[in-house]
Design a protein around this motif. Structure first.
Motif, PDB file in Angstrom:
ATOM      1  N   LYS A 135       0.804  -1.221   0.000  1.00 54.55           N
ATOM      2  CA  LYS A 135       0.000   0.000   0.000  1.00 54.55           C
ATOM      3  C   LYS A 135       0.840   1.275   0.000  1.00 54.55           C
ATOM      4  O   LYS A 135       0.451   2.273  -0.606  1.00 54.55           O
ATOM      5  N   ILE A 136       1.973   1.256   0.703  1.00 52.29           N
ATOM      6  CA  ILE A 136       2.807   2.467   0.773  1.00 52.29           C
ATOM      7  C   ILE A 136       3.839   2.484  -0.353  1.00 52.29           C
ATOM      8  O   ILE A 136       3.982   3.498  -1.050  1.00 52.29           O
ATOM      9  N   LEU A 137       4.530   1.365  -0.583  1.00 55.18           N
ATOM     10  CA  LEU A 137       5.531   1.328  -1.652  1.00 55.18           C
ATOM     11  C   LEU A 137       4.941   0.945  -3.001  1.00 55.18           C
ATOM     12  O   LEU A 137       5.554   1.206  -4.040  1.00 55.18           O
ATOM     13  N   GLY A 138       3.766   0.306  -3.016  1.00 54.27           N
ATOM     14  CA  GLY A 138       3.126  -0.076  -4.274  1.00 54.27           C
ATOM     15  C   GLY A 138       3.779  -1.261  -4.958  1.00 54.27           C
ATOM     16  O   GLY A 138       3.708  -1.397  -6.183  1.00 54.27           O
ATOM     17  N   LEU A 139       4.380  -2.158  -4.170  1.00 57.20           N
ATOM     18  CA  LEU A 139       5.047  -3.328  -4.718  1.00 57.20           C
ATOM     19  C   LEU A 139       4.211  -4.582  -4.469  1.00 57.20           C
ATOM     20  O   LEU A 139       3.236  -4.557  -3.720  1.00 57.20           O
ATOM     21  N   LYS A 140       4.597  -5.684  -5.076  1.00 53.10           N
ATOM     22  CA  LYS A 140       3.825  -6.926  -4.992  1.00 53.10           C
ATOM     23  C   LYS A 140       4.573  -7.971  -4.175  1.00 53.10           C
ATOM     24  O   LYS A 140       5.753  -8.248  -4.421  1.00 53.10           O
ATOM     25  N   ILE A 141       3.886  -8.564  -3.202  1.00 52.45           N
ATOM     26  CA  ILE A 141       4.461  -9.641  -2.401  1.00 52.45           C
ATOM     27  C   ILE A 141       4.488 -10.931  -3.224  1.00 52.45           C
ATOM     28  O   ILE A 141       3.475 -11.337  -3.791  1.00 52.45           O
ATOM     29  N   THR A 142       5.634 -11.556  -3.280  1.00 56.71           N
ATOM     30  CA  THR A 142       5.786 -12.794  -4.044  1.00 56.71           C
ATOM     31  C   THR A 142       5.845 -14.008  -3.120  1.00 56.71           C
ATOM     32  O   THR A 142       6.018 -13.877  -1.904  1.00 56.71           O
ATOM     33  N   ALA A 143       5.727 -15.177  -3.718  1.00 63.67           N
ATOM     34  CA  ALA A 143       5.827 -16.415  -2.950  1.00 63.67           C
ATOM     35  C   ALA A 143       7.216 -16.540  -2.318  1.00 63.67           C
ATOM     36  O   ALA A 143       7.357 -17.050  -1.197  1.00 63.67           O
ATOM     37  N   GLN A 144       8.248 -16.065  -2.996  1.00 61.02           N
ATOM     38  CA  GLN A 144       9.602 -16.136  -2.463  1.00 61.02           C
ATOM     39  C   GLN A 144       9.749 -15.272  -1.212  1.00 61.02           C
ATOM     40  O   GLN A 144      10.382 -15.680  -0.235  1.00 61.02           O
TER      41      GLN A 144
END
Length: 218
Positions: A135-144
């Motif tokens: 939400k703040i950085l706008g990045l995507k959490i991955t399985a890794q």
């Protein structure tokens, strides 16, 4: 029930800090806290730190003692939520409805010496890491990321590489889940004679994660 953060303005990130601990937001009834500070409601984090570093954070734990300990270890505190509503009057992240996020955290980290950010909750709904990363950085959490529980951010975000680490929660409510993790299972024999094996594991874990690095001038 609307909660407005009581400590973010009073205790901004110290530019001299090298480590940052990030949560979501404190429970609502802050006037009843053991300490008027982050994690002051039942002081579980500060109890762990006191047992991990007994010569540096002495009991009974006081606000003055906590602030001195943080300064000595070059640690700052922050949270991801400025304002929230609550579905229920609990301290659970899942009951939060974030209304305003602490986006100032990005610039404060950028202006500091922080090279490691530790999160006290991870991938669940409204977890500190999830709110910060997505939400703040706008990045995507991955399985890794979920598997390794840490990553290093590219220097383009903060002007230098910054390591993100999802801690095992200091909350006593996390003990059952923690006792089933691979890391705990691999070391549980060390605590087989302890009356509080999971707690003692946490003390060792936090001691390792926040020990002063050789060469620090504190």
């Amino acid at each position: 029930m609307r909660t407005i953060h009581q400590y973010l303005d009073k205790y901004p990130i110290d530019p001299r800090s090298e480590k940052l601990i990030v949560g979501t937001i404190h429970p609502h009834a802050h006037e009843k806290f053991v300490l008027p500070f982050f994690y002051g409601n039942v002081s579980s984090l500060w109890s762990i730190f006191s047992d991990a570093f007994p010569d540096e954070l002495k009991k009974p734990v006081t606000l003055e003692g906590v602030l001195q300990f943080l300064q000595n270890h070059r640690i700052s505190m922050s949270d991801t939520i400025l304002v929230c509503d609550r579905k229920k009057p609990t301290a659970l992240d899942e009951d939060l409805i974030p209304l305003e996020l602490n986006t100032n955290i990005v610039e404060q980290v950028r202006r500091s010496n922080i090279n490691e950010i530790f999160f006290t909750s991870g991938f669940g709904k409204n977890g500190a890491f999830r709110l910060f990363y997505e939400k703040i950085l706008g990045l995507k959490i991955t399985a890794q990321i979920k598997q390794e529980r840490e990553l290093v951010l590219d220097k383009s975000i903060f002007g230098r590489p910054v390591k993100l680490i999802i801690l095992y929660s200091p909350s006593g409510a996390s003990n059952v889940g923690l006792s089933q993790t691979k890391l705990y299972q691999e070391s549980k024999d060390k605590f087989s004679k302890s009356a509080r094996p999971v707690y003692d594991f946490k003390v060792q874990y936090y001691r390792h994660m926040f020990a002063k690095k050789q060469g620090n001038h504190c």
